[in-house]
Design an enzyme around this catalytic site. Structure first.
Site, PDB file in Angstrom:
ATOM      1  N   GLU A   1      42.223 -19.580  47.004  1.00 12.60           N
ATOM      2  CA  GLU A   1      41.980 -18.663  48.119  1.00 12.60           C
ATOM      3  C   GLU A   1      41.576 -17.285  47.614  1.00 12.60           C
ATOM      4  OE1 GLU A   1      45.327 -18.592  50.881  1.00 12.60           O
ATOM      5  OE2 GLU A   1      45.852 -20.598  50.203  1.00 12.60           O
TER       6      GLU A   1
ATOM      7  N   CYS B   1      51.037 -22.131  40.767  1.00 11.53           N
ATOM      8  CA  CYS B   1      51.760 -21.142  39.957  1.00 11.53           C
ATOM      9  C   CYS B   1      53.058 -21.771  39.479  1.00 11.53           C
ATOM     10  CB  CYS B   1      52.072 -19.915  40.821  1.00 11.53           C
ATOM     11  SG  CYS B   1      52.893 -18.570  39.941  1.00 11.53           S
TER      12      CYS B   1
ATOM     13  N   CYS C   1      58.857 -18.076  42.356  1.00  9.25           N
ATOM     14  CA  CYS C   1      59.489 -17.094  43.253  1.00  9.25           C
ATOM     15  C   CYS C   1      59.853 -17.784  44.581  1.00  9.25           C
ATOM     16  CB  CYS C   1      58.549 -15.912  43.497  1.00  9.25           C
ATOM     17  SG  CYS C   1      58.116 -15.013  41.997  1.00  9.25           S
TER      18      CYS C   1
ATOM     19  N   CYS D   1      57.690 -17.388  47.885  1.00 10.72           N
ATOM     20  CA  CYS D   1      56.232 -17.442  47.768  1.00 10.72           C
ATOM     21  C   CYS D   1      55.670 -18.834  48.020  1.00 10.72           C
ATOM     22  CB  CYS D   1      55.835 -16.965  46.374  1.00 10.72           C
ATOM     23  SG  CYS D   1      54.050 -16.933  46.123  1.00 10.72           S
TER      24      CYS D   1
HETATM   25  N1  SAH Z   1      51.906 -13.590  40.518  1.00 10.39           N
HETATM   26  C1  SAH Z   1      51.584 -12.224  40.740  1.00 10.39           C
HETATM   27  C2  SAH Z   1      50.442 -12.004  41.709  1.00 10.39           C
HETATM   28  C3  SAH Z   1      50.383 -12.764  43.028  1.00 10.39           C
HETATM   29  S1  SAH Z   1      51.486 -12.424  44.286  1.00 10.39           S
HETATM   30  C4  SAH Z   1      52.819 -11.467  41.186  1.00 10.39           C
HETATM   31  O1  SAH Z   1      53.859 -12.070  41.330  1.00 10.39           O
HETATM   32  O2  SAH Z   1      52.766 -10.261  41.324  1.00 10.39           O
HETATM   33  C5  SAH Z   1      51.077 -11.137  45.317  1.00 10.39           C
HETATM   34  C6  SAH Z   1      52.301 -10.431  45.889  1.00 10.39           C
HETATM   35  O3  SAH Z   1      52.781 -11.069  47.113  1.00 10.39           O
HETATM   36  C7  SAH Z   1      53.485 -10.422  44.949  1.00 10.39           C
HETATM   37  O4  SAH Z   1      54.084  -9.165  44.972  1.00 10.39           O
HETATM   38  C8  SAH Z   1      54.397 -11.466  45.555  1.00 10.39           C
HETATM   39  O5  SAH Z   1      55.703 -11.336  45.123  1.00 10.39           O
HETATM   40  C9  SAH Z   1      54.185 -11.227  47.035  1.00 10.39           C
HETATM   41  N2  SAH Z   1      54.595 -12.319  47.912  1.00 10.39           N
HETATM   42  C10 SAH Z   1      54.564 -13.645  47.689  1.00 10.39           C
HETATM   43  N3  SAH Z   1      55.039 -14.322  48.745  1.00 10.39           N
HETATM   44  C11 SAH Z   1      55.364 -13.407  49.687  1.00 10.39           C
HETATM   45  C12 SAH Z   1      55.912 -13.480  50.994  1.00 10.39           C
HETATM   46  N4  SAH Z   1      56.219 -14.648  51.550  1.00 10.39           N
HETATM   47  N5  SAH Z   1      56.113 -12.329  51.650  1.00 10.39           N
HETATM   48  C13 SAH Z   1      55.794 -11.137  51.083  1.00 10.39           C
HETATM   49  N6  SAH Z   1      55.285 -10.997  49.863  1.00 10.39           N
HETATM   50  C14 SAH Z   1      55.079 -12.118  49.149  1.00 10.39           C
END
Ligand code: SAH
Length: 340
Positions: A90, A110, A114, A117
């Site tokens: 995406e 990934c 997390c 995510c």
């Molecule tokens: N892997 C990298 C880049 C991609 S994530 C990182 O972790 O920074 C982009 C951002 O969106 C990150 O800060 C991630 O923690 C956040 N993110 C992921 N899922 C989310 C969610 N459900 N709500 C809010 N932020 C989220």
């Protein structure tokens, strides 16, 4: 077959010389590739003999737009791109007053895990090549018919888990014969792969680094971000300090507010304390609902109070405006839907 977009400019030049062509041909080819041509036959200032020669061992990589959604609320465009091997990624183009910003992916899936995510739910399939990372910018720009001036590596994947290809991409996208996007207009986001933050700092590219912090202490961070089992918050902050000192660039922090997990006023105070020495900006993101996850966001008042408390404590904090709310623009969600 070789994708010439996986080469840096100098490597492309070497390659072109190695097949017996003149050096300046590399410059022509590099220019065409970044214009988004889809075959060598579109490179009209190359002779047929050179084009045929290139076709033998190399190819012009492309991305297919599998789905495209345009937000009726704010013009945000979301692309589901199909890679040559059938995998999907995406990218999202957002319209700001200073121009178009694209949010791009660095991996298919990934492995960081997390908890909140969507991108990590199916694990890591593979990393993207440098050419595949670049193609998102090239083909989104071609489709939009407008220049993209800013890039954020905040889509699917952990960019620091695909370091070499990300660095090649950064060099190429910044190249004056390429898209010529200034490093200051590029932001890389990481969940905190500490050794690679040092590595990135030593590359001395003046890009903006943003850290997905999401917790003010190890107890909470351990519970929502498995990467913290390996690299503790204190180590992460130490790496951030090194980054700031080495590159002279500020760092910013992402903090997803998850109701009842990390969004109390005590959490805000603890957060203020740890980010203060780094003088970084804090981006607060009310957590986006992900189907498979139980996390929810607090009320508007609670979110505002958290932000206000940080501000009172001398931290530069803002709540991120939500764009593309009607097209599930947050990354990982669309790919997952299509996989089903
Ligand atoms: N892997 C990298 C880049 C991609 S994530 C990182 O972790 O920074 C982009 C951002 O969106 C990150 O800060 C991630 O923690 C956040 N993110 C992921 N899922 C989310 C969610 N459900 N709500 C809010 N932020 C989220």
């Amino acid at each position: 077959m070789i994708d010439l977009k996986d080469f840096e400019y100098d490597e492309l030049t070497e390659y072109i010389i190695s097949i017996g062509e003149k050096k300046f041909r590399a410059g022509q080819i590099f220019l065409w590739l970044h214009k988004g041509v889809e075959s060598y036959d579109e490179m009209t200032d190359l002779s047929k003999a050179i084009r045929d020669e290139l076709k033998e061992k190399t190819y012009v990589s492309t991305l297919k737009i599998r789905e495209k959604y345009v937000s009726k609320l704010d013009g945000t465009v979301k692309y589901l791109f199909e890679l040559p091997d059938g995998n999907c990624i995406e990218s999202v183009v957002m319209r700001y007053h200073h121009g178009l910003t694209i949010c791009i992916s660095s991996q298919v899936g990934c492995r960081m895990g997390c908890r909140f995510c969507a991108s990590t739910i199916g694990g890591l399939i593979r990393s993207l090549t440098a050419g595949e990372i670049l193609n998102q910018v090239i083909f989104a720009e071609k489709d939009m018919g407008e220049r993209i001036s800013n890039i954020v590596l905040m889509g699917i994947g952990e960019p620091l888990d695909n370091m070499d290809n990300v660095i090649t991409f950064l060099h190429n996208v910044n190249h004056e014969r390429g898209l010529n996007i200034g490093y200051r207009h590029i932001t890389l986001s990481t969940c905190g792969v500490v050794p690679q933050i040092y590595h990135l700092a030593d590359e001395k590219l003046p890009i903006t680094l943003t850290i997905s912090l999401h917790a003010p202490n190890d107890e909470i961070r351990d519970a929502i971000m498995p990467v913290n089992h390996k690299y503790k918050t204190a180590e992460l902050l130490k790496a951030c300090k090194y980054y700031v000192e080495t590159t002279g660039r500020r760092i910013s922090f992402e903090y997803s507010l998850i109701h009842g997990v990390n969004d109390s006023l005590e959490n805000a105070a603890e957060l203020a304390k740890i980010v203060k020495p780094l003088r970084g900006h804090v981006n607060l993101i009310p957590v986006n609902k992900v189907e498979e996850r139980e996390f929810t966001k607090g009320s508007k008042e609670e979110i505002r109070a958290f932000c206000a408390h940080l501000t009172e404590l001398g931290i530069n904090a803002t709540v991120r405006r939500e764009l593309g709310a009607d097209i599930s623009a947050s990354c990982g969600q669309l790919r997952k839907k299509v996989l089903k």
